[in-house]
Design an enzyme around this catalytic site. Sequence first.
Site, PDB file in Angstrom:
ATOM      1  N   ARG A 124      -8.308  -1.386  -4.577  1.00 24.57           N
ATOM      2  CA  ARG A 124      -7.577  -1.776  -3.368  1.00 24.57           C
ATOM      3  C   ARG A 124      -6.441  -0.797  -3.117  1.00 24.57           C
ATOM      4  O   ARG A 124      -5.725  -0.407  -4.051  1.00 24.57           O
ATOM      5  CB  ARG A 124      -7.023  -3.197  -3.544  1.00 24.57           C
ATOM      6  CG  ARG A 124      -6.023  -3.604  -2.477  1.00 24.57           C
ATOM      7  CD  ARG A 124      -5.756  -5.095  -2.474  1.00 24.57           C
ATOM      8  NE  ARG A 124      -4.408  -5.416  -2.073  1.00 24.57           N
ATOM      9  CZ  ARG A 124      -3.918  -5.281  -0.845  1.00 24.57           C
ATOM     10  NH1 ARG A 124      -4.680  -4.814   0.124  1.00 24.57           N
ATOM     11  NH2 ARG A 124      -2.656  -5.606  -0.584  1.00 24.57           N
ATOM     12  N   GLU A 136      -4.221 -10.096  -1.862  1.00 27.29           N
ATOM     13  CA  GLU A 136      -5.657  -9.944  -2.177  1.00 27.29           C
ATOM     14  C   GLU A 136      -6.001  -9.720  -3.647  1.00 27.29           C
ATOM     15  O   GLU A 136      -7.125 -10.016  -4.076  1.00 27.29           O
ATOM     16  CB  GLU A 136      -6.262  -8.780  -1.369  1.00 27.29           C
ATOM     17  CG  GLU A 136      -6.359  -9.002   0.129  1.00 27.29           C
ATOM     18  CD  GLU A 136      -5.068  -8.705   0.879  1.00 27.29           C
ATOM     19  OE1 GLU A 136      -4.162  -8.065   0.285  1.00 27.29           O
ATOM     20  OE2 GLU A 136      -4.937  -9.122   2.036  1.00 27.29           O
ATOM     21  N   ASP A 178       8.109  -3.383   2.274  1.00 29.85           N
ATOM     22  CA  ASP A 178       9.203  -4.242   2.732  1.00 29.85           C
ATOM     23  C   ASP A 178       9.749  -5.028   1.553  1.00 29.85           C
ATOM     24  O   ASP A 178       8.984  -5.580   0.766  1.00 29.85           O
ATOM     25  CB  ASP A 178       8.743  -5.180   3.860  1.00 29.85           C
ATOM     26  CG  ASP A 178       7.516  -5.981   3.485  1.00 29.85           C
ATOM     27  OD1 ASP A 178       6.420  -5.391   3.392  1.00 29.85           O
ATOM     28  OD2 ASP A 178       7.655  -7.190   3.256  1.00 29.85           O
TER      29      ASP A 178
END
Length: 239
Positions: free
Chosen positions: A87, A181, A204
């Site tokens: 990922r 995820e 963030d």
Amino acid sequence: MTPHNEAKLGDYADTVLLPGDPLRAKWIAENFLADVKQVNGVRNCLGYTGLWKGKPISVQATGMGQPSCAIYVHELLDVYKVKNLIRVGTCGGLHEKVKIRDVIIAISAATDSSMNDKFAPYHYAPFANFELLSKAAELSKKRKYTTHVASVVSSDVFYVPDGANSYGDLPNHGVLAVEMEASAIYTLAAQFDARALCICTMTDCLVSGDQIDAHQRQTSLTQMVELALDTANEAEPSS
Ligand code: HPA
């Protein structure tokens, strides 16, 4: 071939990069891979196969959150017999020691999702593949990216009520970032005896409120994708 994927058997390489965003999958395919072919377009959840430094590799978008991601990942593993999943995503920082643009390599993933209860009891601890993890950590440090090999929490909720406090004492237990995820990917990879890794750029910070700017985002994503592609090429299976 499946309700969510029109690729034929053999269309995916053994290794698939997994961004959430379909347009990021397209961007990766168009800007990093050679000899690219689109293999999936169902629901615009784009998938591609091409070459990185001469070796076949695929990229498949997963959408956001574990239910969406698990559909694509399950089918990649079960139907398309994919062996390695990496990922490439973004995450929110939960601890002051993680700064904007830092790379998080997720060694394990806590979650508030009930998905794993369907498969694995005992508060199962989803974990990364060691070979992929150690290769990514080695390459990331060599490239002088500020890197944290740490736990993440895969949250079902993006808009949490109370910033980093919404995750209780997790940041004081080595869980440095939140994304949505990794836990499902790790659990499914274990179920299908495949290798998985999640690499995230911190975009963030839930502690300070800092956010990445557009220029930094582009540079950081480029570095992360190159790191993931080189990890895929260089992390040999131990057996
Ligand atoms: N929460 C969950 N996932 C994320 C975040 C976040 O704040 N930032 C990037 N991915």
